[in-house]
Design a protein around this motif. Sequence first.
Motif, PDB file in Angstrom:
ATOM      1  N   ALA A   1       3.517  14.540 114.115  1.00 44.11           N
ATOM      2  CA  ALA A   1       4.869  14.910 114.556  1.00 44.11           C
ATOM      3  C   ALA A   1       5.131  16.417 114.441  1.00 44.11           C
ATOM      4  CB  ALA A   1       5.924  14.115 113.771  1.00 44.11           C
ATOM      5  N   PRO A   2       4.863  17.070 113.301  1.00 40.77           N
ATOM      6  CA  PRO A   2       5.100  18.518 113.258  1.00 40.77           C
ATOM      7  C   PRO A   2       4.151  19.305 114.155  1.00 40.77           C
ATOM      8  CG  PRO A   2       4.089  17.773 111.215  1.00 40.77           C
ATOM      9  CD  PRO A   2       4.486  16.557 111.975  1.00 40.77           C
ATOM     10  N   ALA A   3       2.936  18.780 114.372  1.00 41.84           N
ATOM     11  CA  ALA A   3       1.993  19.482 115.256  1.00 41.84           C
ATOM     12  C   ALA A   3       2.544  19.562 116.677  1.00 41.84           C
ATOM     13  CB  ALA A   3       0.641  18.769 115.247  1.00 41.84           C
TER      14      ALA A   3
ATOM     15  N   ARG B   1      -5.529   1.752 113.143  1.00 44.11           N
ATOM     16  CA  ARG B   1      -5.566   0.601 114.051  1.00 44.11           C
ATOM     17  C   ARG B   1      -5.495  -0.696 113.261  1.00 44.11           C
ATOM     18  NH1 ARG B   1     -10.247   0.640 118.365  1.00 44.11           N
ATOM     19  NH2 ARG B   1      -9.108  -1.252 118.927  1.00 44.11           N
ATOM     20  N   ARG B   2      -6.169  -0.728 112.121  1.00 44.65           N
ATOM     21  CA  ARG B   2      -6.151  -1.931 111.290  1.00 44.65           C
ATOM     22  C   ARG B   2      -4.744  -2.187 110.746  1.00 44.65           C
ATOM     23  NH1 ARG B   2     -10.320  -1.363 106.726  1.00 44.65           N
ATOM     24  NH2 ARG B   2     -11.522  -0.781 108.569  1.00 44.65           N
ATOM     25  N   GLU B   3      -4.081  -1.123 110.309  1.00 47.37           N
ATOM     26  CA  GLU B   3      -2.715  -1.263 109.812  1.00 47.37           C
ATOM     27  C   GLU B   3      -1.743  -1.663 110.918  1.00 47.37           C
ATOM     28  OE1 GLU B   3      -2.085   1.655 105.934  1.00 47.37           O
ATOM     29  OE2 GLU B   3      -1.267   2.217 107.885  1.00 47.37           O
ATOM     30  N   ALA B   4      -1.969  -1.131 112.126  1.00 45.37           N
ATOM     31  CA  ALA B   4      -1.025  -1.332 113.221  1.00 45.37           C
ATOM     32  C   ALA B   4      -0.956  -2.784 113.684  1.00 45.37           C
ATOM     33  CB  ALA B   4      -1.398  -0.438 114.402  1.00 45.37           C
ATOM     34  N   ARG B   5      -1.975  -3.593 113.346  1.00 48.41           N
ATOM     35  CA  ARG B   5      -1.974  -4.987 113.795  1.00 48.41           C
ATOM     36  C   ARG B   5      -0.783  -5.764 113.243  1.00 48.41           C
ATOM     37  NH1 ARG B   5      -8.381  -5.615 112.503  1.00 48.41           N
ATOM     38  NH2 ARG B   5      -9.155  -4.394 114.272  1.00 48.41           N
ATOM     39  N   GLY B   6      -0.376  -5.416 112.043  1.00 42.39           N
ATOM     40  CA  GLY B   6       0.762  -6.119 111.462  1.00 42.39           C
ATOM     41  C   GLY B   6       2.025  -5.299 111.440  1.00 42.39           C
ATOM     42  N   ALA B   7       2.037  -4.194 112.183  1.00 45.64           N
ATOM     43  CA  ALA B   7       3.177  -3.282 112.150  1.00 45.64           C
ATOM     44  C   ALA B   7       4.355  -3.858 112.928  1.00 45.64           C
ATOM     45  CB  ALA B   7       2.784  -1.928 112.741  1.00 45.64           C
ATOM     46  N   PRO B   8       5.563  -3.643 112.428  1.00 45.40           N
ATOM     47  CA  PRO B   8       6.748  -4.131 113.155  1.00 45.40           C
ATOM     48  C   PRO B   8       6.981  -3.316 114.425  1.00 45.40           C
ATOM     49  CG  PRO B   8       7.402  -2.803 111.262  1.00 45.40           C
ATOM     50  CD  PRO B   8       5.916  -2.957 111.179  1.00 45.40           C
ATOM     51  N   ALA B   9       7.638  -3.951 115.390  1.00 46.70           N
ATOM     52  CA  ALA B   9       8.007  -3.272 116.647  1.00 46.70           C
ATOM     53  C   ALA B   9       9.528  -3.171 116.692  1.00 46.70           C
ATOM     54  CB  ALA B   9       7.481  -4.060 117.841  1.00 46.70           C
ATOM     55  N   PRO B  10      10.087  -2.206 117.418  1.00 46.15           N
ATOM     56  CA  PRO B  10       9.410  -1.150 118.179  1.00 46.15           C
ATOM     57  C   PRO B  10       9.017   0.028 117.283  1.00 46.15           C
ATOM     58  CG  PRO B  10      11.771  -0.947 118.431  1.00 46.15           C
ATOM     59  CD  PRO B  10      11.552  -2.176 117.599  1.00 46.15           C
ATOM     60  N   PHE B  11       8.294   0.976 117.871  1.00 50.73           N
ATOM     61  CA  PHE B  11       7.883   2.160 117.128  1.00 50.73           C
ATOM     62  C   PHE B  11       9.120   2.991 116.765  1.00 50.73           C
ATOM     63  CE2 PHE B  11       6.322   6.512 116.682  1.00 50.73           C
ATOM     64  CZ  PHE B  11       5.229   6.311 115.860  1.00 50.73           C
ATOM     65  N   PRO B  12       9.209   3.490 115.520  1.00 51.09           N
ATOM     66  CA  PRO B  12      10.403   4.230 115.082  1.00 51.09           C
ATOM     67  C   PRO B  12      10.392   5.689 115.550  1.00 51.09           C
ATOM     68  CG  PRO B  12       8.870   4.014 113.255  1.00 51.09           C
ATOM     69  CD  PRO B  12       8.273   3.237 114.408  1.00 51.09           C
ATOM     70  N   TRP B  13      10.705   5.900 116.821  1.00 53.34           N
ATOM     71  CA  TRP B  13      10.627   7.244 117.390  1.00 53.34           C
ATOM     72  C   TRP B  13      11.614   8.215 116.731  1.00 53.34           C
ATOM     73  CZ3 TRP B  13       6.606   8.848 119.839  1.00 53.34           C
ATOM     74  CH2 TRP B  13       5.839   7.948 120.591  1.00 53.34           C
ATOM     75  N   LYS B  14      12.802   7.739 116.392  1.00 56.00           N
ATOM     76  CA  LYS B  14      13.771   8.632 115.742  1.00 56.00           C
ATOM     77  C   LYS B  14      13.230   9.148 114.415  1.00 56.00           C
ATOM     78  CE  LYS B  14      18.023   6.794 117.799  1.00 56.00           C
ATOM     79  NZ  LYS B  14      19.337   6.143 117.518  1.00 56.00           N
ATOM     80  N   ALA B  15      12.637   8.256 113.649  1.00 53.15           N
ATOM     81  CA  ALA B  15      12.038   8.676 112.379  1.00 53.15           C
ATOM     82  C   ALA B  15      10.871   9.620 112.617  1.00 53.15           C
ATOM     83  CB  ALA B  15      11.586   7.447 111.587  1.00 53.15           C
ATOM     84  N   PHE B  16      10.075   9.335 113.642  1.00 51.36           N
ATOM     85  CA  PHE B  16       8.918  10.178 113.965  1.00 51.36           C
ATOM     86  C   PHE B  16       9.353  11.620 114.234  1.00 51.36           C
ATOM     87  CE2 PHE B  16       6.034  12.039 117.134  1.00 51.36           C
ATOM     88  CZ  PHE B  16       4.802  11.865 116.522  1.00 51.36           C
ATOM     89  N   TRP B  17      10.350  11.795 115.115  1.00 49.78           N
ATOM     90  CA  TRP B  17      10.786  13.155 115.431  1.00 49.78           C
ATOM     91  C   TRP B  17      11.576  13.771 114.277  1.00 49.78           C
ATOM     92  CZ3 TRP B  17       8.104  15.442 118.790  1.00 49.78           C
ATOM     93  CH2 TRP B  17       7.608  14.765 119.907  1.00 49.78           C
ATOM     94  N   GLY B  18      12.261  12.954 113.507  1.00 50.39           N
ATOM     95  CA  GLY B  18      12.934  13.469 112.321  1.00 50.39           C
ATOM     96  C   GLY B  18      11.948  14.052 111.331  1.00 50.39           C
ATOM     97  N   VAL B  19      10.856  13.331 111.105  1.00 48.45           N
ATOM     98  CA  VAL B  19       9.790  13.840 110.228  1.00 48.45           C
ATOM     99  C   VAL B  19       9.212  15.127 110.804  1.00 48.45           C
ATOM    100  CG1 VAL B  19       7.446  13.372 109.395  1.00 48.45           C
ATOM    101  CG2 VAL B  19       9.208  11.598 109.257  1.00 48.45           C
TER     102      VAL B  19
END
Length: 291
Positions: A40-42, A204-222
């Motif tokens: 995100a910061p990159a 990828r292994r972690e993402a199999r059990g990840a909740p949806a949808p992707f937290p875009w607000k948190a991503f850009w906040g970070v």
Amino acid sequence: MSWFPAALLAAAAAATADAVLKAGFGARGAVCMAMARSVAPALILWPGLFFLPHPPLRAAFWSTVAALVPLEVLALVLYMRAIRASPLSLTLPMLAFTPVFVLLSGWAILGERPGAVGAAGVVVTVAGAYILNLGAVREGWLAPWRRLGRSEGPRLMLLVAAVYAVTSVLGKRAVLLAAPFFFACFYFVLLGVVVPVLLWPLARREARGAPAPFPWKAFWGVGFCQAAMVLGHMWAIHLAPAAYMIAVKRTSLLFGVLYGRFWFGETDLGERLSGAALMLAGVVVIAAAHG
């Protein structure tokens, strides 16, 4: 801007990024948190590589970066596991041990005996860590240490503090060999590429059990918080002695305790805030000893 407000900005932004990461990505796992914290910061900082003047980069710069990157990736994964596993008000204060490790490594490796002021700072920092779990003292005077030792987050963050004791010195060297804002953009864009490459199979292994949808607000906040932290850090570190700058930046642990209470509903605010404040006082004393 002078170095002090820049370092304070870095502290507040770092604590805010940690809180947003824990809230937005905690259910997705430590590796996903690490990737969000690097990518995100990159995405925000990369345009700086086109507009900032490029200083001449000699072999010493590249060797310093080569030493920094693997340590940074290690610290990042441990850091994410720590804040995911335990309350922020117990975990983030462990970063106060970074200057303690710097002091102790100088003693062990270089034979530099800490003076009375530096030793006092270590004692104060350790006392603050004890107070973090002071409520457990009714179970025995060693109970606060046992409770802290049983918590995965503080244990992992102690390892992070030890790694940061090395990377803070290497980072200062890299800034002096380049330029603060150029290095901020270059280094964190580099991490935004290296971290996903190294951690993608685990993510990828972690993402199999990840909740949806992707937290875009948190991503850009970070991303914005981390970008602010990076720029504040680099500006402050090139103006001030590293020990002073890191001491001010460690006020992030106070912000973290407050976030833990008011955002995540963590308990025992009084003892956590008192312990964190005492640990910060120890950092300041050690910084004065380095001065």
